[in-house]
Write an enzyme that holds these catalytic residues in place. Structure first.
Site, PDB file in Angstrom:
ATOM      1  N   HIS A  23     -51.204  11.489  18.474  1.00  0.00           N
ATOM      2  CA  HIS A  23     -52.515  11.680  17.822  1.00  0.00           C
ATOM      3  C   HIS A  23     -52.478  11.451  16.300  1.00  0.00           C
ATOM      4  O   HIS A  23     -52.866  12.281  15.493  1.00  0.00           O
ATOM      5  CB  HIS A  23     -53.218  12.985  18.214  1.00  0.00           C
ATOM      6  CG  HIS A  23     -52.460  14.282  18.125  1.00  0.00           C
ATOM      7  ND1 HIS A  23     -51.845  14.719  16.982  1.00  0.00           N
ATOM      8  CD2 HIS A  23     -52.270  15.249  19.044  1.00  0.00           C
ATOM      9  CE1 HIS A  23     -51.316  15.903  17.213  1.00  0.00           C
ATOM     10  NE2 HIS A  23     -51.548  16.251  18.444  1.00  0.00           N
ATOM     11  N   HIS A  77     -49.104  26.761  26.742  1.00  0.00           N
ATOM     12  CA  HIS A  77     -49.986  26.012  25.832  1.00  0.00           C
ATOM     13  C   HIS A  77     -50.724  24.955  26.653  1.00  0.00           C
ATOM     14  O   HIS A  77     -50.094  24.227  27.423  1.00  0.00           O
ATOM     15  CB  HIS A  77     -49.096  25.363  24.767  1.00  0.00           C
ATOM     16  CG  HIS A  77     -49.782  24.576  23.708  1.00  0.00           C
ATOM     17  ND1 HIS A  77     -51.110  24.687  23.397  1.00  0.00           N
ATOM     18  CD2 HIS A  77     -49.287  23.619  22.863  1.00  0.00           C
ATOM     19  CE1 HIS A  77     -51.412  23.854  22.410  1.00  0.00           C
ATOM     20  NE2 HIS A  77     -50.320  23.190  22.079  1.00  0.00           N
ATOM     21  N   GLU A  79     -52.325  22.227  25.672  1.00  0.00           N
ATOM     22  CA  GLU A  79     -52.408  20.838  25.204  1.00  0.00           C
ATOM     23  C   GLU A  79     -51.734  19.929  26.247  1.00  0.00           C
ATOM     24  O   GLU A  79     -50.680  20.269  26.809  1.00  0.00           O
ATOM     25  CB  GLU A  79     -51.763  20.675  23.820  1.00  0.00           C
ATOM     26  CG  GLU A  79     -52.139  19.334  23.219  1.00  0.00           C
ATOM     27  CD  GLU A  79     -51.927  19.210  21.698  1.00  0.00           C
ATOM     28  OE1 GLU A  79     -51.294  20.103  21.096  1.00  0.00           O
ATOM     29  OE2 GLU A  79     -52.389  18.204  21.127  1.00  0.00           O
ATOM     30  N   ASP A  81     -49.811  17.444  26.412  1.00  0.00           N
ATOM     31  CA  ASP A  81     -48.404  17.028  26.411  1.00  0.00           C
ATOM     32  C   ASP A  81     -47.526  18.048  27.148  1.00  0.00           C
ATOM     33  O   ASP A  81     -46.394  17.730  27.535  1.00  0.00           O
ATOM     34  CB  ASP A  81     -47.867  16.768  24.995  1.00  0.00           C
ATOM     35  CG  ASP A  81     -48.144  17.868  24.006  1.00  0.00           C
ATOM     36  OD1 ASP A  81     -49.162  18.576  24.150  1.00  0.00           O
ATOM     37  OD2 ASP A  81     -47.343  18.041  23.062  1.00  0.00           O
ATOM     38  N   HIS A 144     -49.877  26.459  18.837  1.00  0.00           N
ATOM     39  CA  HIS A 144     -50.612  25.616  17.912  1.00  0.00           C
ATOM     40  C   HIS A 144     -52.110  25.596  18.208  1.00  0.00           C
ATOM     41  O   HIS A 144     -52.907  25.127  17.396  1.00  0.00           O
ATOM     42  CB  HIS A 144     -49.952  24.219  18.011  1.00  0.00           C
ATOM     43  CG  HIS A 144     -50.716  22.996  17.784  1.00  0.00           C
ATOM     44  ND1 HIS A 144     -50.743  21.916  18.617  1.00  0.00           N
ATOM     45  CD2 HIS A 144     -51.503  22.662  16.730  1.00  0.00           C
ATOM     46  CE1 HIS A 144     -51.486  20.956  18.121  1.00  0.00           C
ATOM     47  NE2 HIS A 144     -51.962  21.373  16.985  1.00  0.00           N
ATOM     48  N   ASP A 163     -44.684  24.928  20.638  1.00  0.00           N
ATOM     49  CA  ASP A 163     -44.606  23.917  19.576  1.00  0.00           C
ATOM     50  C   ASP A 163     -43.786  24.393  18.364  1.00  0.00           C
ATOM     51  O   ASP A 163     -43.228  23.567  17.627  1.00  0.00           O
ATOM     52  CB  ASP A 163     -46.014  23.543  19.096  1.00  0.00           C
ATOM     53  CG  ASP A 163     -46.716  22.581  20.059  1.00  0.00           C
ATOM     54  OD1 ASP A 163     -46.041  21.947  20.874  1.00  0.00           O
ATOM     55  OD2 ASP A 163     -47.950  22.467  19.957  1.00  0.00           O
ATOM     56  N   TYR A 191     -42.431  17.485  11.571  1.00  0.00           N
ATOM     57  CA  TYR A 191     -43.255  18.063  12.642  1.00  0.00           C
ATOM     58  C   TYR A 191     -44.105  19.210  12.091  1.00  0.00           C
ATOM     59  O   TYR A 191     -45.313  19.283  12.341  1.00  0.00           O
ATOM     60  CB  TYR A 191     -42.335  18.573  13.759  1.00  0.00           C
ATOM     61  CG  TYR A 191     -43.076  19.106  14.957  1.00  0.00           C
ATOM     62  CD1 TYR A 191     -43.347  18.286  16.051  1.00  0.00           C
ATOM     63  CD2 TYR A 191     -43.521  20.420  14.997  1.00  0.00           C
ATOM     64  CE1 TYR A 191     -44.036  18.767  17.145  1.00  0.00           C
ATOM     65  CE2 TYR A 191     -44.215  20.908  16.080  1.00  0.00           C
ATOM     66  CZ  TYR A 191     -44.464  20.074  17.152  1.00  0.00           C
ATOM     67  OH  TYR A 191     -45.161  20.568  18.229  1.00  0.00           O
ATOM     68  N   HIS A 222     -40.612  20.678  22.118  1.00  0.00           N
ATOM     69  CA  HIS A 222     -40.274  19.312  21.710  1.00  0.00           C
ATOM     70  C   HIS A 222     -38.904  19.326  21.040  1.00  0.00           C
ATOM     71  O   HIS A 222     -38.626  20.191  20.195  1.00  0.00           O
ATOM     72  CB  HIS A 222     -41.276  18.760  20.678  1.00  0.00           C
ATOM     73  CG  HIS A 222     -42.686  18.637  21.187  1.00  0.00           C
ATOM     74  ND1 HIS A 222     -43.078  17.656  22.068  1.00  0.00           N
ATOM     75  CD2 HIS A 222     -43.797  19.357  20.914  1.00  0.00           C
ATOM     76  CE1 HIS A 222     -44.376  17.784  22.319  1.00  0.00           C
ATOM     77  NE2 HIS A 222     -44.835  18.810  21.633  1.00  0.00           N
TER      78      HIS A 222
HETATM   79 FE1  FEO Z   1     -49.694  21.448  20.648  1.00  0.00          FE
HETATM   80 FE2  FEO Z   1     -46.853  19.862  21.836  1.00  0.00          FE
HETATM   81  O1  FEO Z   1     -48.637  20.436  21.840  1.00  0.00           O
END
Ligand code: FEO
Length: 394
Positions: A23, A77, A79, A81, A144, A163, A191, A222
């Site tokens: 993004h 989370h 999101e 991903d 996040h 995250d 990041y 991640h």
């Molecule tokens: Fe806020 Fe890795 O997603």
């Protein structure tokens, strides 16, 4: 590849070597979507991966256990991903309950067809026993997204931190002691700046909670898992959440016919008279991902654009729009730029800086067409002044 965090707790995620855009964030070193499998009397899958990689996730899980034996799928989370694989996982892990907080359930209901899912809604401080190990949940709003939470296994002193503490970094190694710490920290800083800089307050509260916990492993969603350098990443986060100021001058510019570039280089030369860190960034060459990471700890900044069609150049507008969204704090600086028959570039840069709550140190430096020796001298002196301000900040 070593994927074992502890006895019967394994990484089962996906290494995304090819991703270069997240993004808007340029992920030069790729990324990973980390998911973890905890096998005990009961089995829990912690998070999933992007939808297109879910087959690999399920293959990794299948090597360790029968998918039908997964009792809990924890979603820390919503999101995509991390949650994108949930529809496939929940359709295969038929007996599993989806564990998340109420806000996450609401978000997942808006993302996916969840009518056949079984839910276990948890709130801050709740626990689920898996047998010898326990999953304890800690709500972490805005780290996040509003629905985010951490999962902690006290028996292993293991924190699944979502995250937080992550890095967009594809590597064949899973642990910090197996990889190069300088690269991991560089990617962790990039990041932080590009994903969560805006949420320094909520992250500071999470850090406060985490500092009271007994943690030997931090497993983010991640990148690399922390087990040897937990103090290093925690200490860096303490600096980043307060946007601790380095004695560092950033000169960021765009240019059309090299006039604004000459001004930028004169400002930089003035700043470099002091023995401090100074950096020149051309927005046409350096991606805004890099600029965000550089501005995180810069005390002062000079930002310049020539005038194009009575306003600033488009690449500079994009970079400043991106930075404004990330909310860098406690910066000081000024605007500069050349113009032809109509002003506007430097004025509109200053408008962005003001919107970003940058303390404006002086009026914008402007010149028509090509900077004269007087203008370049003014730029040089402004650079010296910036360096002095940087020296005085802590
Ligand atoms: Fe806020 Fe890795 O997603």
């Amino acid at each position: 590849m070593n994927t074992e965090l502890c006895d019967n707790i394994d990484w089962v995620g996906y290494i995304d070597w090819g991703v270069r855009d997240f993004h808007g964030y340029r992920t030069e070193r790729g990324s990973t979507y980390n998911a973890y499998l905890v096998r005990d009397d009961k089995t829990a899958l912690i998070d999933t991966v992007k939808a297109q990689f879910v087959e690999r996730l399920m293959s990794n899980v299948s090597e360790l256990t029968d998918l039908s034996k997964v009792d809990y799928v924890v979603c820390n989370h919503a999101e995509p991903d991390h949650s994108g694989g949930l529809p496939s996982v929940m359709s295969v892990c038929r007996s599993a309950e989806l564990v998340c907080d109420a806000k996450c359930q609401k978000a997942l209901n808006m993302h996916y067809d969840t009518k056949d899912w079984k839910w276990k809604i948890v709130k801050d401080g709740d626990s689920i026993s898996l047998g010898k190990r326990t999953l304890t949940f800690m709500e972490t709003p805005m780290v996040h997204w509003p629905e985010s939470m951490f999962t902690y296994i006290p028996e292993e002193k293991l924190l699944f931190s979502m995250d937080a503490f992550g890095q967009h970094y594809a590597s064949s190694h899973r642990f910090d002691d197996e990889d190069t710490l300088d690269i991991i920290m560089h990617e962790a800083k990039t990041y932080y700046a590009n994903i969560v800089m805006l949420f320094g307050g909520p992250i500071a509260r999470v850090l406060d909670k985490a500092s009271k916990m007994d943690i030997e492993i931090i497993a983010p969603s991640h990148g690399i898992i922390w087990r040897e350098n937990i103090d290093v990443i925690m200490s860096a986060y303490q600096d980043w959440v307060t946007q601790k100021q380095a004695r560092k001058v950033l000169v960021i510019y765009d240019t059309m016919w090299k006039s604004t570039e000459k001004m930028a280089k004169a400002i930089l030369a003035g700043a470099m008279e002091q023995n401090i860190e100074a950096r020149l960034i051309d927005v046409s060459n350096d991606h805004m991902t890099v600029i965000a990471a550089e501005i995180l700890d810069a005390a002062v900044v000079a930002v310049g654009s020539p005038t194009l069609n009575k306003t600033l150049m488009p690449a500079m507008a994009a970079a400043l729009t991106y930075l404004k969204g990330l909310g860098p704090a406690r910066k000081k600086g000024f605007a500069f730029g050349s113009y032809g028959w109509s002003k506007g570039g430097a004025r509109d840069v200053e408008g962005y800086l003001t919107d970003m709550k940058v303390e404006i140190l002086r009026e914008a430096i402007e010149c028509q067409f090509v900077p004269t020796e007087e203008v370049l001298e003014e730029c040089y002196e402004a650079g010296r002044m910036l360096a002095e301000k940087a020296m005085a900040s802590e």
